[in-house]
Design a protein around this motif. Structure first.
Motif, PDB file in Angstrom:
ATOM      1  N   HIS A  28       0.826  -1.208   0.000  1.00 50.30           N
ATOM      2  CA  HIS A  28       0.000   0.000   0.000  1.00 50.30           C
ATOM      3  C   HIS A  28       0.862   1.260   0.000  1.00 50.30           C
ATOM      4  N   PHE A  29       0.208   2.359  -0.311  1.00 54.91           N
ATOM      5  CA  PHE A  29       0.854   3.660  -0.207  1.00 54.91           C
ATOM      6  C   PHE A  29       0.756   4.127   1.241  1.00 54.91           C
ATOM      7  N   GLN A  30       1.665   4.986   1.659  1.00 57.18           N
ATOM      8  CA  GLN A  30       1.646   5.517   3.016  1.00 57.18           C
ATOM      9  C   GLN A  30       0.612   6.630   3.167  1.00 57.18           C
ATOM     10  N   MET A  31       0.316   7.293   2.064  1.00 57.23           N
ATOM     11  CA  MET A  31      -0.581   8.452   2.096  1.00 57.23           C
ATOM     12  C   MET A  31      -1.984   8.064   1.632  1.00 57.23           C
ATOM     13  N   ARG A  32      -2.916   8.982   1.856  1.00 57.63           N
ATOM     14  CA  ARG A  32      -4.277   8.826   1.358  1.00 57.63           C
ATOM     15  C   ARG A  32      -4.611  10.025   0.479  1.00 57.63           C
ATOM     16  N   ARG A  33      -5.627   9.878  -0.314  1.00 55.20           N
ATOM     17  CA  ARG A  33      -6.107  10.872  -1.274  1.00 55.20           C
ATOM     18  C   ARG A  33      -5.198  10.889  -2.502  1.00 55.20           C
ATOM     19  N   LEU A  34      -5.818  11.125  -3.626  1.00 57.07           N
ATOM     20  CA  LEU A  34      -5.136  10.997  -4.913  1.00 57.07           C
ATOM     21  C   LEU A  34      -3.932  11.927  -5.044  1.00 57.07           C
TER      22      LEU A  34
END
Length: 101
Positions: A58-64
């Protein structure tokens, strides 16, 4: 025989508006049988490396916007490491100074 195939009085065929693009691509791939093999060799290694760096799941961040920034930083780091490995640190630093001047 028609009654066994469809209950409608006419036949409807659905087609994506850009289906011709996919058809042309498929014809090119049919002529060059090893094209996808070559593409996988050159591209999949890069994405596998990036995925490994990112933690594989997964990515560490959220939102595009944030995810896009995170991916851009990973790609930048990958490219910078490759340039240093190919040119060497001294030549890379010299090229960066010339580009900034």
């Amino acid at each position: 025989l028609r009654k066994q195939c469809t209950p409608a009085p006419y036949r409807r065929i659905r087609r994506w508006e850009h289906e011709a693009v996919l058809d042309r691509m498929q014809r090119r791939l049919d002529r060059q049988l090893d094209a996808m093999t070559i593409r996988r060799r050159t591209v999949e290694h890069v994405f596998g490396t990036l995925k490994h760096w990112m933690g594989s799941t997964h990515f560490q961040m959220r939102r595009l916007g944030n995810v896009s920034t995170e991916m851009s930083l990973h790609v930048l780091a990958y490219n910078l490491k490759r340039v240093i490995r190919i040119l060497g640190f001294a030549k890379t630093l010299r090229a960066m100074k010339l580009a900034g001047a």
